[in-house]
Scaffold this motif. Structure first.
Motif, PDB file in Angstrom:
ATOM      1  N   ARG B  75      38.078  23.599 -43.254  1.00 26.86           N
ATOM      2  CA  ARG B  75      38.387  24.920 -42.720  1.00 26.86           C
ATOM      3  C   ARG B  75      37.216  25.895 -42.809  1.00 26.86           C
ATOM      4  O   ARG B  75      37.333  27.048 -42.444  1.00 26.86           O
ATOM      5  CB  ARG B  75      39.601  25.486 -43.465  1.00 26.86           C
ATOM      6  N   ILE B  76      36.113  25.401 -43.360  1.00 26.24           N
ATOM      7  CA  ILE B  76      34.964  26.279 -43.570  1.00 26.24           C
ATOM      8  C   ILE B  76      33.815  25.892 -42.644  1.00 26.24           C
ATOM      9  O   ILE B  76      33.544  24.717 -42.440  1.00 26.24           O
ATOM     10  CB  ILE B  76      34.460  26.166 -45.033  1.00 26.24           C
ATOM     11  N   GLY B  77      33.157  26.905 -42.092  1.00 29.47           N
ATOM     12  CA  GLY B  77      31.872  26.686 -41.428  1.00 29.47           C
ATOM     13  C   GLY B  77      30.839  27.380 -42.292  1.00 29.47           C
ATOM     14  O   GLY B  77      31.052  28.507 -42.721  1.00 29.47           O
ATOM     15  N   TYR B  78      29.733  26.701 -42.564  1.00 29.10           N
ATOM     16  CA  TYR B  78      28.795  27.233 -43.552  1.00 29.10           C
ATOM     17  C   TYR B  78      27.365  27.162 -43.034  1.00 29.10           C
ATOM     18  O   TYR B  78      26.920  26.114 -42.554  1.00 29.10           O
ATOM     19  CB  TYR B  78      28.939  26.415 -44.851  1.00 29.10           C
ATOM     20  N   LEU B  79      26.684  28.272 -43.121  1.00 25.43           N
ATOM     21  CA  LEU B  79      25.246  28.285 -42.850  1.00 25.43           C
ATOM     22  C   LEU B  79      24.541  28.509 -44.182  1.00 25.43           C
ATOM     23  O   LEU B  79      24.548  29.615 -44.704  1.00 25.43           O
ATOM     24  CB  LEU B  79      24.891  29.422 -41.885  1.00 25.43           C
ATOM     25  N   PRO B  80      23.957  27.459 -44.775  1.00 25.59           N
ATOM     26  CA  PRO B  80      23.281  27.649 -46.055  1.00 25.59           C
ATOM     27  C   PRO B  80      22.019  28.504 -45.879  1.00 25.59           C
ATOM     28  O   PRO B  80      21.528  28.660 -44.762  1.00 25.59           O
ATOM     29  CB  PRO B  80      22.900  26.229 -46.484  1.00 25.59           C
ATOM     30  N   GLU B  81      21.533  29.044 -46.974  1.00 24.57           N
ATOM     31  CA  GLU B  81      20.346  29.887 -46.947  1.00 24.57           C
ATOM     32  C   GLU B  81      19.161  29.106 -46.359  1.00 24.57           C
ATOM     33  O   GLU B  81      18.905  27.973 -46.749  1.00 24.57           O
ATOM     34  CB  GLU B  81      20.012  30.312 -48.383  1.00 24.57           C
ATOM     35  N   GLY B  82      18.479  29.717 -45.409  1.00 25.90           N
ATOM     36  CA  GLY B  82      17.326  29.053 -44.805  1.00 25.90           C
ATOM     37  C   GLY B  82      17.710  28.076 -43.700  1.00 25.90           C
ATOM     38  O   GLY B  82      16.851  27.432 -43.115  1.00 25.90           O
ATOM     39  N   ALA B  83      19.014  27.965 -43.411  1.00 23.44           N
ATOM     40  CA  ALA B  83      19.522  27.099 -42.339  1.00 23.44           C
ATOM     41  C   ALA B  83      18.928  25.692 -42.347  1.00 23.44           C
ATOM     42  O   ALA B  83      18.303  25.266 -41.381  1.00 23.44           O
ATOM     43  CB  ALA B  83      19.294  27.750 -40.974  1.00 23.44           C
ATOM     44  N   PRO B  84      19.073  24.952 -43.456  1.00 26.29           N
ATOM     45  CA  PRO B  84      18.522  23.597 -43.468  1.00 26.29           C
ATOM     46  C   PRO B  84      19.283  22.693 -42.510  1.00 26.29           C
ATOM     47  O   PRO B  84      20.486  22.873 -42.316  1.00 26.29           O
ATOM     48  CB  PRO B  84      18.752  23.143 -44.915  1.00 26.29           C
ATOM     49  N   CYS B  85      18.568  21.765 -41.878  1.00 26.79           N
ATOM     50  CA  CYS B  85      19.253  20.752 -41.077  1.00 26.79           C
ATOM     51  C   CYS B  85      18.363  19.520 -40.996  1.00 26.79           C
ATOM     52  O   CYS B  85      17.291  19.500 -41.577  1.00 26.79           O
ATOM     53  CB  CYS B  85      19.628  21.288 -39.694  1.00 26.79           C
ATOM     54  N   TYR B  86      18.821  18.500 -40.277  1.00 21.11           N
ATOM     55  CA  TYR B  86      18.030  17.280 -40.162  1.00 21.11           C
ATOM     56  C   TYR B  86      16.977  17.481 -39.093  1.00 21.11           C
ATOM     57  O   TYR B  86      17.248  17.391 -37.911  1.00 21.11           O
ATOM     58  CB  TYR B  86      18.938  16.096 -39.869  1.00 21.11           C
ATOM     59  N   GLU B  87      15.751  17.753 -39.548  1.00 16.69           N
ATOM     60  CA  GLU B  87      14.724  18.199 -38.618  1.00 16.69           C
ATOM     61  C   GLU B  87      14.169  17.079 -37.739  1.00 16.69           C
ATOM     62  O   GLU B  87      13.479  17.345 -36.774  1.00 16.69           O
ATOM     63  CB  GLU B  87      13.594  18.881 -39.396  1.00 16.69           C
ATOM     64  N   ASP B  88      14.462  15.828 -38.098  1.00 15.76           N
ATOM     65  CA  ASP B  88      13.959  14.742 -37.254  1.00 15.76           C
ATOM     66  C   ASP B  88      14.859  14.503 -36.039  1.00 15.76           C
ATOM     67  O   ASP B  88      14.562  13.678 -35.190  1.00 15.76           O
ATOM     68  CB  ASP B  88      13.810  13.448 -38.067  1.00 15.76           C
ATOM     69  N   MET B  89      15.952  15.254 -35.970  1.00 19.98           N
ATOM     70  CA  MET B  89      16.848  15.103 -34.817  1.00 19.98           C
ATOM     71  C   MET B  89      16.585  16.247 -33.843  1.00 19.98           C
ATOM     72  O   MET B  89      15.992  17.255 -34.205  1.00 19.98           O
ATOM     73  CB  MET B  89      18.308  15.177 -35.266  1.00 19.98           C
ATOM     74  N   ASN B  90      17.078  16.104 -32.612  1.00 18.22           N
ATOM     75  CA  ASN B  90      17.038  17.261 -31.721  1.00 18.22           C
ATOM     76  C   ASN B  90      18.413  17.946 -31.778  1.00 18.22           C
ATOM     77  O   ASN B  90      19.370  17.370 -32.285  1.00 18.22           O
ATOM     78  CB  ASN B  90      16.606  16.854 -30.308  1.00 18.22           C
ATOM     79  N   PRO B  91      18.495  19.203 -31.279  1.00 20.02           N
ATOM     80  CA  PRO B  91      19.768  19.935 -31.428  1.00 20.02           C
ATOM     81  C   PRO B  91      20.971  19.187 -30.860  1.00 20.02           C
ATOM     82  O   PRO B  91      22.056  19.232 -31.446  1.00 20.02           O
ATOM     83  CB  PRO B  91      19.510  21.223 -30.654  1.00 20.02           C
ATOM     84  N   LEU B  92      20.752  18.469 -29.770  1.00 22.08           N
ATOM     85  CA  LEU B  92      21.865  17.744 -29.155  1.00 22.08           C
ATOM     86  C   LEU B  92      22.391  16.652 -30.094  1.00 22.08           C
ATOM     87  O   LEU B  92      23.601  16.526 -30.312  1.00 22.08           O
ATOM     88  CB  LEU B  92      21.382  17.125 -27.836  1.00 22.08           C
TER      89      LEU B  92
END
Lengths: 243, 307
Positions: B75-92
């Motif tokens: 039930r939660i959507g979370y944007l952690p500090e600094g918006a980390p994500c898997y940078e080797d992927m593209n947004p799609l």
């Protein structure tokens, strides 16, 4: 279900960087060097892959930690672990998904050594059952190295530290079957203890599988080793949450 | 609804969060304010289940984050500090991965991804690796993954940090446009953001909640609330006469003597009186206006009291 999603993402991630090609090329070159130069493949005059498989524990000792070191350390370093761990998945999904992706990747590298099997069949008349068992044993052993590496990687943010720790622990697991280690205990320890230490060795179990004896005990050994280290990985991650 | 009861968190000797309790109702946009290191991120990490509390409990829509973690996290959507994500992927790929983890399959998955791509304006960078994107785009990818499953609870740790003014504006519009029955918690140290998007401002300092009210109430705590400022065309000795008006507590004069700020006692309106006096004395005035409370001043006062 979530485990499969994690698996797919992780497996694809090996191919989105040069990591996959570099690893596979080095793995194949080293496997070839070991087999033909150090293993005297031709000089032995026997149609089997013993010289090939005999070097696998040593090949894995350095190459598998190179794969496993990034499993968790990289996530912690980049902060993406915070994203992963707040998604609605269990730690088991994450740990097993990541592990199996890495395991299948190593399996793929292993499959690419099939020309070796083709040449030995061309040159002579090997026991293909033994070769099949050896491949399976080798892959299981790679999984055990990988599970140890996964746990080490969960312990630290630094991939270098994760690599060194994994190599050291894997080295101990290899050595525990060697006379070098066993002789130290033989003189004073009861034979049960010596046997127990010897039975922990990768080499003991791997050599019995690669002789073509696909025993239940050896399968159980590798699978339970993988299970224990993955469980330890999950615990390490759980503890970090509370730390 | 989010219910936080007697929440504490220690890191070794350090007490990051010290026995805080509060509830957030559906429809509220709560701005979490506080100096760096006050415990904003730590609290958010505990609400989302990334960190375990040392003591106390958190429930999200009735699910305890400690024991019913998965149900709460759905039930939660979370944007952690600094918006980390898997940078080797593209947004799609990345958004597809998040949608799949959130349980969307096939057409529905593509539809969800397409939807957030439009909302966050990511069309132009869909097939670029995330590591090559600008900070603003990375932040938007992070926001997109947080809203992809239309969560009841949205937790955003410094969502506009590092964005340019246009992007900040977009993100604030996005937050405001969320439907009214959601809970949004955003942490920020940009005070204007609180007045712009929040319905409630909670200030935390040294791990304790030191103020919890609406942004308007927070403004009214400022000594500048209802104050009147005059820009005189020429220097006048107006200060003494102004300070004699009833209800005036103090008159601040700037160095050139042309800018006067008349502070009031107890927040009563004095615009009329000042205006009358200006006419009576026939002072030449360039501008005459009522001040709003100054949030930065209130913020400083509240947080410095604690330290």
């Amino acid at each position: 279900m979530e485990m499969v999603v994690i698996f797919k993402r992780e497996f694809a991630s090996y191919f989105s960087t040069p990591l996959a090609s570099v690893f596979i090329v080095i793995f194949l070159v080293l496997a070839g060097v070991f087999t033909f130069y150090l293993g005297n493949f031709y000089e032995r005059g026997q149609a089997d892959l013993m010289p090939f498989f005999n070097f696998h524990p040593w090949l894995y000792l350095f190459l598998v930690p190179a794969i496993s070191m990034r499993l968790w350390s990289e996530e912690r370093k980049s902060g993406s672990i915070e994203l992963l761990m707040t998604l609605p998945i269990t730690k088991l999904d994450a740990v097993v998904g990541k592990f199996t992706a890495a395991w299948c990747f190593i399996g793929l590298a292993l499959l690419l050594t099939i020309p070796m099997w083709i040449s030995v069949n061309y040159l002579g008349d090997p026991d293909n059952g033994v070769i099949f068992a050896s491949y399976l044993g080798s892959w299981l052993m790679a999984g055990s190295f990988l599970a140890i590496g996964s746990c080490m990687s969960a312990l630290t943010k630094s991939q270098v530290i994760a690599f060194i720790l994994s190599v050291v622990i894997c080295f101990l697991f290899i050595l525990s079957g060697f006379p070098l280690v066993l002789n130290v205990f033989k003189d004073w320890a009861p034979s049960v203890v010596v046997d127990a230490i010897a039975s922990l060795s990768f080499l003991t179990h791997f050599s019995s599988i690669s002789k073509g004896v696909l025993g239940f005990r050896d399968l159980l050994y590798f699978l339970s080793l993988i299970g224990c280290w993955l469980f330890a990985t999950a615990i390490v991650i759980e503890l970090q949450q509370a730390d | 609804m989010i219910e936080i009861v007697n929440l504490s968190r220690h890191f070794g000797q350090l007490t990051a969060i010290d026995d805080i309790s509060f509830t957030v109702e559906a429809g509220e946009v709560l701005g979490f304010l506080g100096p760096n290191g006050a415990g904003k991120s730590t609290t958010m990490k505990m609400i989302t289940g990334f960190l375990a509390p040392s003591s106390g409990s958190i429930s999200v829509s009735g699910f305890d984050i400690g024991t019913q973690t998965i149900e709460a996290q759905k039930r939660i959507g979370y944007l952690p500090e600094g918006a980390p994500c898997y940078e080797d992927m593209n947004p799609l790929q990345f958004l597809g991965f998040i949608a799949a983890i959130r349980g969307f399959k096939g057409d529905e998955q593509q539809q969800k991804v397409a939807q957030v791509v439009t909302t966050m304006g990511l069309e132009s960078v869909l097939t670029q690796k995330i590591e090559t994107l600008s900070k603003g785009f990375k932040r938007r990818v992070g926001l997109a993954q947080a809203i992809i499953h239309n969560p009841e609870v949205l937790i955003l740790d410094e969502p506009t940090d590092g964005l340019d003014p246009n992007q900040k504006h977009q993100v604030r519009n996005m937050i405001r446009s969320l439907s009214k029955d959601k809970i949004v918690i955003i942490s920020t140290h940009i005070l204007e953001e609180v007045t712009a998007v929040c319905t409630r401002a909670t200030i935390i300092a040294n791990g304790k909640i030191v103020s919890d009210c609406s942004p308007a109430e927070l403004e009214s705590k400022s000594r500048y609330a209802h104050a009147v400022t005059l820009h005189l065309t020429e220097q006048q000795s107006a200060a003494t006469k102004l300070s004699e008006l009833p209800g005036v507590s103090e008159v601040e004069v700037n160095e050139e003597g042309k800018l006067l700020t008349v502070l009031t006692e107890g927040g009563q309106s004095i615009y009329e009186q000042v205006n009358d006096l200006v006419r009576q004395e026939s002072w030449q005035v360039d501008a005459l206006y009522v001040e709003k409370g100054r949030l930065d001043e209130v913020f400083r006062k509240i947080t410095e009291e604690v330290v």
